[in-house]
Design an enzyme around this catalytic site. Structure first.
Site, PDB file in Angstrom:
ATOM      1  CB  SER A   1      -0.423   0.047   1.306  1.00  0.00           C
ATOM      2  OG  SER A   1      -1.679   0.966   1.409  1.00  0.00           O
TER       3      SER A   1
ATOM      4  CD  GLU B   1      -2.196  -2.234  -4.363  1.00  0.00           C
ATOM      5  OE1 GLU B   1      -3.834  -2.387  -3.584  1.00  0.00           O
ATOM      6  OE2 GLU B   1      -1.424  -2.040  -3.644  1.00  0.00           O
TER       7      GLU B   1
ATOM      8  CG  HIS C   1      -5.209  -2.061  -0.027  1.00  0.00           C
ATOM      9  ND1 HIS C   1      -4.178  -2.189  -1.072  1.00  0.00           N
ATOM     10  CD2 HIS C   1      -5.557  -1.704   1.093  1.00  0.00           C
ATOM     11  CE1 HIS C   1      -3.877  -1.161  -0.706  1.00  0.00           C
ATOM     12  NE2 HIS C   1      -4.084  -0.825   0.850  1.00  0.00           N
TER      13      HIS C   1
END
Length: 299
Positions: A112, A204, A269
């Site tokens: 992330s 992503e 995620h």
């Protein structure tokens, strides 16, 4: 350069270079990590009250110092981010990268917002790293835990990762790079921006509407970041709108690059996410939905 693998008794430093860490998730994860047979060193920001602003785990200087101290500690073999959130980019210029180079190689793991830290470790230290699930997350399930553990201690067992299906068929090889789309786009114009040349790219994101994904992809395309890309691996797009609309956007913006592309590869995620090494050679077979690494992520 690949860092050395972990062995029983090694020390893992848990740090919080971005957002504040949920205490309940942290306390649930600590015995899991200690069950690997490691010494766990918990950084001061991990259990600190939220900083100012409250979406950070501490001041920029405090977070940079926590990360730097963990890396410079000769007993630490792995620096593991407890969670993502936001804030890594704010602290990068406060890190003494020359001192970190002198400290020698060690493992960075996280995902992330930690994408910005992966880029910095790759650019400033010349090191591969692990794009991995993080402990203080509801997504740190049994599969994620075990795949990360094997990546750290027994990486030969993770030389092939399977998932997804071909959005654009074909095969490609290159160095694995990328991560979170928002952070890659935000890195344009910074010392850590890098590029996708000769690379297979991971992408992503989470909670970004389709038009925002469009804007980020367009920025990367217009900047030339994708020039010379070899292949693309698409992960989760949780809470990013209609899966049909996201798929159409990805095909419309990235399809013209003419490289193999696999979708729904199951990282990011999402539950049961694998750990994927960045900065190492990999072969992508979009038709089979496989990533095959030439060598273990860690020596």
């Amino acid at each position: 350069m690949r860092p050395p693998r972990l062995r029983a008794g090694d020390t893992v430093a848990l740090v919080a270079p971005a957002g504040p860490v949920p205490a309940d998730l942290l306390e649930k994860a600590i015995p899991v990590l200690r069950g690997w047979g490691v010494e766990l060193r918990i950084g001061p920001c991990v259990r600190a009250e939220p900083g100012s602003p409250p979406y950070l785990s501490g001041s920029d200087a405090t977070r940079a110092a926590e990360f730097t101290d963990a890396w410079l500690d000769p007993g630490v073999r792995c620096v593991l981010a407890a969670r993502g959130g936001y804030g890594v980019q704010r602290m990068l210029d406060l890190v003494d990268w020359a001192a970190l180079r002198e400290a020698g190689p060690k493992v960075l793991a996280g995902s992330s917002d930690i994408t910005a830290l992966h880029r910095a470790v790759n650019v400033h230290l010349g090191l591969s790293s692990l794009f991995s699930p993080m402990p203080a997350s509801v997504l740190f399930d049994d599969f994620a835990v075990e795949h990360l553990r094997r990546s750290l201690f027994d990486p030969e067992r993770n030389l092939v990762v399977r998932g997804g299906s071909a959005l654009v068929p074909g095969r490609a090889s290159g160095t694995l790079t990328g991560g979170n789309l928002s952070l890659l786009a935000a890195g344009i114009g910074t010392p850590e921006q890098g590029s996708a040349r000769d690379a297979v790219v991971l992408l992503e994101d989470v909670t970004e509407s389709v038009y925002r994904l469009d804007r980020m992809l367009t920025q990367l395309l217009r900047s030339g970041w994708f020039d010379g890309v070899r292949g693309i691996v698409l992960g989760s797009w949780a809470a990013c709108g209609s899966a049909v609309d996201v798929r159409a956007l990805l095909l419309e913006r990235l399809g013209p690059l003419g490289v193999p592309m696999v979708e729904e590869f199951g990282f990011g995620h999402v539950a049961s996410s694998p750990t994927l090494p960045l900065g190492v050679p990999v072969a992508l077979d979009a038709d089979l939905g496989t990533l095959t690494f030439d060598s273990p992520a860690l020596t």
